[in-house]
Write a protein that holds these residues in place. Structure first.
Motif, PDB file in Angstrom:
ATOM      1  N   VAL A 227       0.957  -1.117   0.024  1.00 56.12           N
ATOM      2  CA  VAL A 227       0.150  -0.049  -0.059  1.00 56.12           C
ATOM      3  C   VAL A 227       0.922   1.294  -0.103  1.00 56.12           C
ATOM      4  O   VAL A 227       0.601   2.314  -0.756  1.00 56.12           O
ATOM      5  CB  VAL A 227      -0.993  -0.030   1.225  1.00 56.12           C
ATOM      6  CG1 VAL A 227      -1.421   1.246   1.283  1.00 56.12           C
ATOM      7  CG2 VAL A 227      -1.864  -1.216   1.054  1.00 56.12           C
ATOM      8  N   GLY A 228       1.807   1.114   0.725  1.00 59.55           N
ATOM      9  CA  GLY A 228       2.674   2.499   0.904  1.00 59.55           C
ATOM     10  C   GLY A 228       3.493   2.661  -0.613  1.00 59.55           C
ATOM     11  O   GLY A 228       3.711   3.848  -1.045  1.00 59.55           O
ATOM     12  N   ILE A 229       3.906   1.468  -1.148  1.00 61.37           N
ATOM     13  CA  ILE A 229       4.588   1.596  -2.413  1.00 61.37           C
ATOM     14  C   ILE A 229       3.485   2.312  -3.234  1.00 61.37           C
ATOM     15  O   ILE A 229       4.002   3.185  -4.276  1.00 61.37           O
ATOM     16  CB  ILE A 229       5.048   0.548  -2.911  1.00 61.37           C
ATOM     17  CG1 ILE A 229       6.167  -0.174  -1.943  1.00 61.37           C
ATOM     18  CG2 ILE A 229       5.427   0.329  -4.309  1.00 61.37           C
ATOM     19  CD1 ILE A 229       6.582  -1.620  -2.265  1.00 61.37           C
ATOM     20  N   ALA A 230       2.450   1.839  -3.407  1.00 66.69           N
ATOM     21  CA  ALA A 230       1.255   2.200  -4.382  1.00 66.69           C
ATOM     22  C   ALA A 230       0.890   3.577  -4.365  1.00 66.69           C
ATOM     23  O   ALA A 230       0.602   4.399  -5.086  1.00 66.69           O
ATOM     24  CB  ALA A 230       0.067   1.335  -4.349  1.00 66.69           C
ATOM     25  N   LEU A 231       1.109   3.936  -2.632  1.00 66.13           N
ATOM     26  CA  LEU A 231       0.717   5.504  -2.646  1.00 66.13           C
ATOM     27  C   LEU A 231       1.791   6.335  -2.931  1.00 66.13           C
ATOM     28  O   LEU A 231       1.408   7.708  -2.633  1.00 66.13           O
ATOM     29  CB  LEU A 231       0.152   5.619  -1.310  1.00 66.13           C
ATOM     30  CG  LEU A 231      -1.175   4.755  -0.735  1.00 66.13           C
ATOM     31  CD1 LEU A 231      -1.707   5.143   0.598  1.00 66.13           C
ATOM     32  CD2 LEU A 231      -2.220   5.455  -1.683  1.00 66.13           C
TER      33      LEU A 231
ATOM     34  N   ASN B  29      10.361   6.027   4.359  1.00 68.67           N
ATOM     35  CA  ASN B  29       9.145   5.839   5.142  1.00 68.67           C
ATOM     36  C   ASN B  29       8.692   4.536   4.967  1.00 68.67           C
ATOM     37  O   ASN B  29       8.512   3.700   5.972  1.00 68.67           O
ATOM     38  CB  ASN B  29       8.109   6.896   4.965  1.00 68.67           C
ATOM     39  CG  ASN B  29       8.480   8.115   5.375  1.00 68.67           C
ATOM     40  OD1 ASN B  29       9.228   8.355   6.098  1.00 68.67           O
ATOM     41  ND2 ASN B  29       7.504   9.196   5.015  1.00 68.67           N
ATOM     42  N   VAL B  30       8.645   3.894   3.973  1.00 66.52           N
ATOM     43  CA  VAL B  30       8.223   2.649   3.618  1.00 66.52           C
ATOM     44  C   VAL B  30       9.150   1.614   4.386  1.00 66.52           C
ATOM     45  O   VAL B  30       8.762   0.474   4.884  1.00 66.52           O
ATOM     46  CB  VAL B  30       8.080   2.231   1.921  1.00 66.52           C
ATOM     47  CG1 VAL B  30       8.056   0.585   1.840  1.00 66.52           C
ATOM     48  CG2 VAL B  30       6.963   3.083   1.302  1.00 66.52           C
ATOM     49  N   LEU B  31      10.346   1.655   4.290  1.00 73.09           N
ATOM     50  CA  LEU B  31      11.217   0.577   4.666  1.00 73.09           C
ATOM     51  C   LEU B  31      11.559   0.746   6.236  1.00 73.09           C
ATOM     52  O   LEU B  31      11.739  -0.115   6.905  1.00 73.09           O
ATOM     53  CB  LEU B  31      12.488   0.660   3.934  1.00 73.09           C
ATOM     54  CG  LEU B  31      12.503   0.210   2.467  1.00 73.09           C
ATOM     55  CD1 LEU B  31      13.991   0.090   1.772  1.00 73.09           C
ATOM     56  CD2 LEU B  31      11.818  -1.262   2.347  1.00 73.09           C
TER      57      LEU B  31
END
Length: 621
Positions: A26-30, A36-38
């Motif tokens: 979801v984080g990648i898609a947004l 932040n994602v990692l």
């Protein structure tokens, strides 16, 4: 007991890991940031595997970059940032280099950590297991690592978790790289690496707003490479691109402390610089830009050429308060600099009117040939001793349906700038040769050719085709060029003119004496004629310096075996002096005004004395 790690319930862990993976997706898609994602991912992994400190590193130009590791001490992360990967560079650097997992059970004693253990041990980092993160295409993107605060190895459960984690780390890093590439395509010029028009639009408004709040001024510099089209035409676009890369590199160094540098496209650049409120800063920096960029360039393939630039400057807030207005006015100033042959120009209100006039002229000059608004006039050149007509110089005239007759001094530079000069030049060449081929007497016909036109790769072929179509003998055609042709690329210009001479066409240097290196140009190419500029002829009676220049040019021509033509002869006194010092040919209003060919139709033989021509056309002089 040391080394004993409790393994959580496998089913529960599987569900938690799946949920964590979904959160990452979801984080990648947004479009959340890679950090932040990692970071979220590391925290989730540490919750699943108690006792581990999760870290994710990237690799850039064979050096480690710290991406995420919320439980890793900040000072340690700073220490490893930029360390070059290699076969004995801790756990992560070695894993990346060897492309396999590396386990270090005791950082203090393991030789892989010898140079780096002083960074880890103070933070109680006792052991480390690291695995390379690989992209789908096989590239190593970085390293996924577990640090431990006790001396031990990684257990099977932790390896299984890491195996799943590495896949998602690779996905996140590759996605981030793809976003960066798209961002670069959207905001940066792929050739030079400078910002592009989108960057200019996004950033300039912010720069102006900040300057307004700080009560500062901003200067916008619009920079253009002079005659860049000739480099592309002669050397090809590959070399042209190399030239632009070189110019961009120099511009970066010259404008190092500026707010923004962008390539607008083609051979145009914009520099934005916050400055003091007066114009002295703008002038000094414009001079620095022009001086820094001008000069001889050499590209990797070996080609050399001269680069000259012009700049136009508009200032905020005095010349405009929004970015579109400032950019337009900087462009207006650039056009003024080009027309005046100046290195740079600052915007003035009068330029608004000039812009409207110029846009109208640009539009109409491109249609002049199609609308049959152009015509040719012919001015005789005569033998200074006998008064015989030897040749006619061809000049083009434009009868605009609304503005009337427009001077070539106005429309030729515009045509050169927008490319219409090629169509106009072809029209002049074809019509002049067609007209001359019909004359009973075999007079030469001399045609002015601009540097932009002659440097086109197909110019020699055009001359060949026109001579064949019209039936004009090549020996009766003379091409007149100015020294500006040789300033761009001496070797290339000489090559083109030699090919013309091999056709049997003669070549003359026009406006001799007004350039910076006329003598060296004469040595570089075997001209048939040199034409003394009219400004020297006009002043030679009352100005000893002008008279000395004319005398010197005629002497030089005699020494080099060249015919010398004096332009702009309008009085008997000028004629007498020119004959006395041995000038070969004369051209000017004293003998004939530029007129349509039919006005000279009664010239039936070569013996036409001065007074015959002067008397016949005195009413039009």
């Amino acid at each position: 007991m040391t080394g004993q790690v409790r393994v959580p319930d496998q089913i529960h862990v599987g569900e938690r890991l799946h949920a964590l993976q979904q959160e990452i997706l979801v984080g990648i898609a947004l479009g959340d940031s890679l950090e932040n994602v990692l970071t979220t991912f590391c925290l989730g992994v540490e919750a699943l595997a108690p006792g581990v400190i999760c870290s994710i590193s990237g690799v850039d130009d064979e050096r480690l970059t710290f991406i995420a590791g919320p439980s890793v001490p900040d000072s340690y992360a700073r220490e490893i940032e930029g360390v070059r990967v290699g076969p004995t560079v801790g756990s992560c650097g070695t894993a990346i280099y060897l492309r396999r997992a590396v386990e270090v059970r005791d950082i203090e004693k393991d030789p892989l950590w010898a140079p780096y253990k002083s960074h880890a041990l103070p933070f109680d980092l006792q052991a480390c297991w690291s695995c390379p993160i690989e992209a789908a295409d096989g590239r190593v993107l970085g390293a996924f690592a577990f640090y431990f605060r006790e001396k031990r190895g990684v257990n099977l459960f932790e390896r299984q978790i890491a195996g799943e984690c590495v896949k998602f780390c690779a996905m996140a890093i590759e996605n981030s790289e793809a976003r960066k590439r798209l961002n670069n395509l959207a905001f940066f010029d792929p050739l030079t690496g400078l910002g592009n028009r989108v960057t200019l639009k996004n950033r300039l408004g912010i720069i102006l707003q900040r300057a307004s709040e700080m009560r500062r001024a901003v200067a916008v510099y619009h920079i253009d490479i002079s005659e860049f089209r000739a480099i592309n035409d002669l050397h090809g676009r590959v070399v042209g691109d190399m030239a632009l890369i070189k110019v961009a590199q120099v511009l970066r160094s010259v404008a190092l402390d500026c707010d923004l540098i962008v390539r607008m496209g083609g051979d145009e650049f914009v520099v934005v610089k916050t400055k003091a409120s007066d114009d002295s800063d703008s002038k000094q920096f414009a001079e620095a830009i022009v001086s820094g960029l001008r000069g001889r360039y050499r590209v990797e393939r070996g080609e050399e050429f001269m680069i000259d630039v012009r700049a136009g400057v508009a200032s905020f807030p005095q010349d405009g308060e929004d970015q579109d207005e400032l950019l337009e006015r900087a462009e207006m100033a650039l056009l003024r600099a080009k027309r005046n042959g100046a290195r740079f120009a600052l915007f003035e209100p009068q330029m608004e009117y000039e812009r409207r006039q110029r846009r109208s002229l640009e539009r109409d000059v491109g249609l002049a040939v199609e609308r049959q608004e152009l015509s040719l006039v012919f001015q005789p050149q005569v033998d200074a001793k006998t008064g015989s007509v030897t040749a006619f110089e061809v000049l083009v005239r434009w009868a605009h349906p609304d503005a009337g007759l427009i001077s070539p001094d106005r429309f030729i530079p515009v045509a050169e700038a927008n490319g219409a000069i090629h169509e106009i030049g072809e029209f002049v060449l074809r019509e002049a040769c067609r007209e001359a081929a019909q004359w009973r007497e075999k007079f030469r016909v001399a045609i002015n050719v601009s540097a932009a036109q002659i440097m086109r790769s197909d110019f020699v072929q055009l001359v060949t085709d026109v001579l064949a179509e019209t039936g004009l003998e090549p020996s009766r055609l003379e091409i007149e060029v100015t020294e500006s042709l040789f300033i761009q690329d001496l070797a290339a210009a000489s090559s083109i003119l030699r090919r013309l001479k091999r056709l049997g066409v003669s070549v003359a240097m026009d406006d001799f004496g007004t350039g910076y290196s006329s003598l060296s140009t004469l040595r570089a190419f075997p001209f048939d004629r040199i034409k003394v500029d009219r400004s020297f002829v006009r002043d030679m009676i009352n100005n000893s310096d002008a008279a000395a220049i004319v005398n010197s040019v005629i002497g030089l021509g005699r020494a080099m075996g060249l015919c010398v033509v004096a332009e702009g002869v309008e009085s008997q006194e000028q004629l007498a002096m020119l004959r006395l010092i041995g000038c070969d040919e004369i051209q000017g209003y004293l003998f004939g005004k530029p007129l349509p060919a039919e006005s000279y139709a009664d010239i039936t033989g070569p013996q036409v004395v001065f007074n015959d021509i002067h008397d016949k056309h005195s009413a039009t002089l």
